[in-house]
Structure formats: C-alpha cells, structure tokens
Design a protein around this motif. Structure first.
Motif, mmCIF file in Angstrom:
data_model
loop_
_atom_site.group_PDB
_atom_site.id
_atom_site.type_symbol
_atom_site.label_atom_id
_atom_site.label_comp_id
_atom_site.label_asym_id
_atom_site.label_seq_id
_atom_site.Cartn_x
_atom_site.Cartn_y
_atom_site.Cartn_z
ATOM 1 N N LEU A 88 0.928 -1.244 -0.008
ATOM 2 C CA LEU A 88 -0.070 0.067 0.024
ATOM 3 C C LEU A 88 0.833 1.207 0.116
ATOM 4 O O LEU A 88 1.893 1.345 0.682
ATOM 5 N N PRO A 89 0.416 2.342 -0.742
ATOM 6 C CA PRO A 89 1.333 3.230 -0.853
ATOM 7 C C PRO A 89 1.295 4.104 0.600
ATOM 8 O O PRO A 89 0.385 3.912 1.293
ATOM 9 N N LEU A 90 2.390 5.124 0.667
ATOM 10 C CA LEU A 90 2.241 5.992 1.878
ATOM 11 C C LEU A 90 1.580 7.302 1.500
ATOM 12 O O LEU A 90 2.046 8.008 0.675
ATOM 13 N N LEU A 91 0.576 7.326 2.369
ATOM 14 C CA LEU A 91 -0.588 8.582 2.138
ATOM 15 C C LEU A 91 0.152 9.615 2.874
ATOM 16 O O LEU A 91 0.674 9.688 3.925
ATOM 17 N N GLU A 92 0.060 10.823 1.931
ATOM 18 C CA GLU A 92 0.151 12.076 2.569
ATOM 19 C C GLU A 92 -0.855 12.635 3.039
ATOM 20 O O GLU A 92 -1.990 12.335 3.035
#
Length: 282
Positions: A88-92
C-alpha cells in the motif's frame, strides 16, 4: 519547523529510483572510505539524496549501514512501494479526510508512542481512516492500560508474533520488551520455542503462564481448563480477558502486515529465525 515523515516520501522514491540506476557505479567503488550520508550520496547521487539526512540512516553510519540501505532497496518485491515498504502506498496528509488527518497527526506527533511511525501498521490503517480510529484506540488501551504491566504486555506481544512467525512485529517489539525489563533469557525461550518447564529462576509463574496461554491458543485453537484456571489465579478474570484481547489484537496486526507484505525498515536486522516452509494442504 519539524518535517512530517511523509514529506520525505518523494525523496525516498527518487532516491530508490536513482539507486537502481547507479548500482553498477557503486560497485566500482568497493573500497570507498566515505561514511553515513556521504556514502549515500555516492550510491544515490547528490540530487536524488536531496534533503534525506542522517536521521533516515541506521544508527552507526558507515559503509555497512549504507550497504544495508542499498541492498534493501534493490531487493524489494516488485509490488512493494519504496516509501511505505508495503504493497500500500504511503499516504500524505493532504490526501486524507478530516478523520484521517487527525490520525496522521497523532502518529507523527512527538508524543506518539508508535514504534515504527507511518511505515508500519499506523500508516497502513490510514487507508481506512474510520477503522484506524477504532484500531488505534484498542491498540493504545491494550498496550498501555490493561491489568498487565508493560513488561508482561511486551511478552504477550512477542509470544503472538513468534507463534505467527511475524518478522516485522517481532523485530519492532523485541527491543521494546528489553527496554521494559523483560529478561533476555525469557525472550530466548519464546524465540527458540524452548520448553517452558517448571517456573524457576529463568521463568516466573506469570511469564510461564503467558507463554503457555499463547502457545495453546495459537497451536491448538483452544485453551485447556487447567491453563485458564492458573491464568485467572494469577491475573484475575479481567486480566485473562485483556490478555486474550491483547494477543488477538496483535494477531490481527500480524495478519494485516502479512497481507500487505510489510518489509523491515532499512538498517533493521531481522531478529527472528528464518521462517520454515510449511507443508502444503491437499
């Protein structure tokens, strides 16, 4: 002004991309004497490194630490994001709704008690902000406010991580357990799956029952009447309920970590023995 960890997201992505491009060039300098950020500049290139400073490096610096960062970036599975180290991408922060931003701010706050920041369960939970609120509240209570003291809480977490062979969870919590005063010999009993034996100098009654409690539940999927009765004698009914909830909570976390293939952070050495292949069903 302090930087949020996710502000380095693009730096990490650019660094990893640049790293792969320059891997061959790095191999041409096997005797480089540079250390710390200087060695990373050799590996990444100065523009790719940018504002990625010493706080992102494993402690100790040196070529060995740099090699660990470089090697991990090169061997990540293809579906794992470099910034989050998971599928899962690292959310900003700006990508989140109000509930998600509140959770994000709690995790990156200087008062946060998370062991791994956003590159672990807390960052994963951001993909479901409402769920994150419930999970974080349960996690904070079970880790810090139950009838068990902090030393025994960490022991219960380690038993769970070991029985489920979760490298990420174990590697995060073994140092925490030592910091809380858990004897290294007890950790070895759990890590090496050694027999509990009779409580004595190495294992007290409380430590022994926590290990037995977890091993029975995870291996047999049930708890014997004798083990339950001993646990109630030592911890009371509330304590037994909270012990089971604590192990269940970290079992859930281990399953989530496995589902997203969460990787160890650069510089982290795996503290669990390699997982043995399991016999296939059918």
């Amino acid at each position: 002004m302090a930087r949020h960890p996710s502000s380095d997201r693009h730096l990490l992505q650019r660094a990893a991309s640049r790293l792969r491009q320059r891997a061959q060039a790095v191999r041409q300098h096997p005797r480089s004497k540079r250390q710390g950020a200087g060695a990373l500049r050799l590996a990444f290139g100065p523009r790719a490194l940018g504002g990625l400073g010493r706080r992102h490096l494993p402690r100790g610096g040196g070529r060995q630490a740099t090699d660990e960062v470089r090697a991990q970036a090169l061997r990540l599975p293809r579906d794992v994001h470099e910034a989050s180290l998971s599928r899962l991408p690292l959310l900003e922060r700006h990508e989140l709704d109000a509930e998600g931003r509140q959770h994000y701010d709690t995790v990156v706050s200087p008062q946060s008690r998370t062991l791994v920041g956003l590159r672990g369960p807390s960052g994963i939970w951001l993909h479901s902000p409402k769920l994150a609120g419930y999970l974080r509240a349960a996690n904070q209570y079970l880790r810090f406010e139950t009838a068990l003291d902090r030393r025994l809480t960490e022991l219960a977490i380690l038993v769970t991580a070991r029985e489920l062979d979760n490298q990420f969870e174990w590697t995060a919590h073994e140092p925490a357990a030592l910091a809380e005063g858990l004897d290294a010999r007890i950790i070895e009993v759990v890590k090496r799956r050694q027999p509990i034996g009779r409580p004595g100098k190495r294992l007290g009654k409380r430590e022994a029952i926590i290990i037995a409690f977890g091993r029975e539940l995870f291996r047999k999927r049930k708890l014997s009447s004798a083990t339950f009765a001993r646990a109630v004698d030592l911890f009371g009914r509330r304590g037994v309920l909270e012990l089971a909830a604590l192990m269940g909570n970290y079992a859930m976390t281990a399953i989530i970590l496995d589902a997203v293939d969460q990787q160890l952070h650069p510089g982290q050495k795996p503290l669990l023995p390699a997982r043995r292949p399991r016999r296939a069903f059918g």
